[in-house]
Design a protein around this motif. Structure first.
Motif, PDB file in Angstrom:
ATOM      1  N   ASN A  80       0.814  -1.218   0.000  1.00  0.00           N
ATOM      2  CA  ASN A  80       0.000   0.000   0.000  1.00  0.00           C
ATOM      3  C   ASN A  80       0.845   1.265   0.000  1.00  0.00           C
ATOM      4  O   ASN A  80       0.324   2.355   0.217  1.00  0.00           O
ATOM      5  CB  ASN A  80      -0.923   0.010   1.227  1.00  0.00           C
ATOM      6  CG  ASN A  80      -2.022  -1.019   1.094  1.00  0.00           C
ATOM      7  OD1 ASN A  80      -2.555  -1.232   0.011  1.00  0.00           O
ATOM      8  ND2 ASN A  80      -2.337  -1.683   2.189  1.00  0.00           N
ATOM      9  N   ASN A  81       2.128   1.143  -0.209  1.00  0.00           N
ATOM     10  CA  ASN A  81       3.033   2.292  -0.140  1.00  0.00           C
ATOM     11  C   ASN A  81       3.587   2.680  -1.498  1.00  0.00           C
ATOM     12  O   ASN A  81       3.808   1.824  -2.353  1.00  0.00           O
ATOM     13  CB  ASN A  81       4.204   1.978   0.799  1.00  0.00           C
ATOM     14  CG  ASN A  81       3.746   1.695   2.208  1.00  0.00           C
ATOM     15  OD1 ASN A  81       2.908   2.398   2.749  1.00  0.00           O
ATOM     16  ND2 ASN A  81       4.297   0.652   2.807  1.00  0.00           N
ATOM     17  N   ASN A 107      -2.729   5.411   0.421  1.00  0.00           N
ATOM     18  CA  ASN A 107      -3.810   4.718  -0.287  1.00  0.00           C
ATOM     19  C   ASN A 107      -3.602   4.780  -1.793  1.00  0.00           C
ATOM     20  O   ASN A 107      -4.522   4.524  -2.550  1.00  0.00           O
ATOM     21  CB  ASN A 107      -5.165   5.344   0.067  1.00  0.00           C
ATOM     22  CG  ASN A 107      -5.507   5.141   1.514  1.00  0.00           C
ATOM     23  OD1 ASN A 107      -5.320   4.061   2.049  1.00  0.00           O
ATOM     24  ND2 ASN A 107      -5.994   6.185   2.163  1.00  0.00           N
ATOM     25  N   THR A 109      -2.166   4.081  -5.677  1.00  0.00           N
ATOM     26  CA  THR A 109      -1.869   2.974  -6.573  1.00  0.00           C
ATOM     27  C   THR A 109      -1.586   3.531  -7.973  1.00  0.00           C
ATOM     28  O   THR A 109      -1.941   4.661  -8.274  1.00  0.00           O
ATOM     29  CB  THR A 109      -3.031   1.950  -6.579  1.00  0.00           C
ATOM     30  OG1 THR A 109      -2.606   0.775  -7.271  1.00  0.00           O
ATOM     31  CG2 THR A 109      -4.288   2.505  -7.194  1.00  0.00           C
ATOM     32  N   ASP A 131      -5.963   7.456  -5.728  1.00  0.00           N
ATOM     33  CA  ASP A 131      -6.306   7.126  -4.348  1.00  0.00           C
ATOM     34  C   ASP A 131      -7.298   5.960  -4.397  1.00  0.00           C
ATOM     35  O   ASP A 131      -8.388   6.084  -4.958  1.00  0.00           O
ATOM     36  CB  ASP A 131      -6.923   8.338  -3.643  1.00  0.00           C
ATOM     37  CG  ASP A 131      -7.201   8.079  -2.181  1.00  0.00           C
ATOM     38  OD1 ASP A 131      -7.959   7.127  -1.876  1.00  0.00           O
ATOM     39  OD2 ASP A 131      -6.683   8.843  -1.345  1.00  0.00           O
ATOM     40  N   LYS A 132      -6.910   4.819  -3.836  1.00  0.00           N
ATOM     41  CA  LYS A 132      -7.740   3.603  -3.910  1.00  0.00           C
ATOM     42  C   LYS A 132      -9.077   3.749  -3.199  1.00  0.00           C
ATOM     43  O   LYS A 132     -10.039   3.075  -3.556  1.00  0.00           O
ATOM     44  CB  LYS A 132      -6.986   2.412  -3.305  1.00  0.00           C
ATOM     45  CG  LYS A 132      -5.829   1.941  -4.130  1.00  0.00           C
ATOM     46  CD  LYS A 132      -5.243   0.667  -3.577  1.00  0.00           C
ATOM     47  CE  LYS A 132      -4.373   0.950  -2.392  1.00  0.00           C
ATOM     48  NZ  LYS A 132      -3.561  -0.203  -1.976  1.00  0.00           N
ATOM     49  N   ILE A 133      -9.167   4.616  -2.211  1.00  0.00           N
ATOM     50  CA  ILE A 133     -10.408   4.767  -1.449  1.00  0.00           C
ATOM     51  C   ILE A 133     -11.384   5.704  -2.151  1.00  0.00           C
ATOM     52  O   ILE A 133     -12.558   5.397  -2.307  1.00  0.00           O
ATOM     53  CB  ILE A 133     -10.105   5.253  -0.017  1.00  0.00           C
ATOM     54  CG1 ILE A 133      -9.346   4.153   0.727  1.00  0.00           C
ATOM     55  CG2 ILE A 133     -11.389   5.640   0.717  1.00  0.00           C
ATOM     56  CD1 ILE A 133      -8.838   4.542   2.085  1.00  0.00           C
TER      57      ILE A 133
END
Length: 167
Positions: A80-81, A107, A109, A131-133
């Protein structure tokens, strides 16, 4: 056995020596970088050891950019980094910065990287990621020279330039 190969040219302005920077993901092993010395008309030769960027067994994106023929930057995702590493050839010898964790991209990717500058400002390292969220596309930056001199194990936030809302 390599995925996501990117290459670029670096030039030692003192000696006119030409180098090729190759960054890639080695299947099941991790993200890597290699520098090759190149004399046009001949095959490139490995210059130094392979640079280990990650030991991730799962493929994630890696991206690089080169500017002014002596400044390079690489970004990659590990878990996740998102990390950044810069390399510099301005002094005539390679200076390879440490791998730096981007703390406000936890968050993130699909990272991408670009170097930018103007006549009156230092080189900026710009990263873009999703941002995955939220699904937002985030563009942020930090100073190239700052990143080049940070010690091993460092982490640093990047300054947000722009957020494109996701759909």
């Amino acid at each position: 056995n390599v995925i996501d190969l990117e290459v670029g040219i670096l030039i030692n302005e003192t000696t006119s020596s030409i180098y090729i920077l190759a960054t890639y993901y080695k299947k099941g092993i991790g993200h890597r970088a290699q520098i090759y010395s190149w004399i046009p008309g001949s095959a490139p030769t490995l210059f130094g050891a392979e640079i280990v960027l990650s030991s991730s067994s799962i493929y994630t994106r890696i991206s690089q950019d080169i500017q002014r023929h002596y400044s390079a930057a690489v970004t990659w995702q590990e878990g996740n980094n998102i990390y950044v590493k810069v390399l510099d050839l301005l002094s005539g010898t390679f200076v390879i910065g440490n791998s730096i964790l981007v703390t406000n991209a936890l968050n993130g990717t699909y990272p991408d990287i670009a170097l930018s500058t103007s006549l009156s400002s230092p080189i900026k390292v710009r990263i873009t990621y999703i941002d995955k969220i939220t699904g937002d596309i985030v563009v942020s930056n930090n100073n190239y020279n700052t990143l080049l001199t940070l010690p091993i194990g460092s982490s640093i936030p990047f300054h947000i330039d722009y957020i494109q809302p996701g759909e």
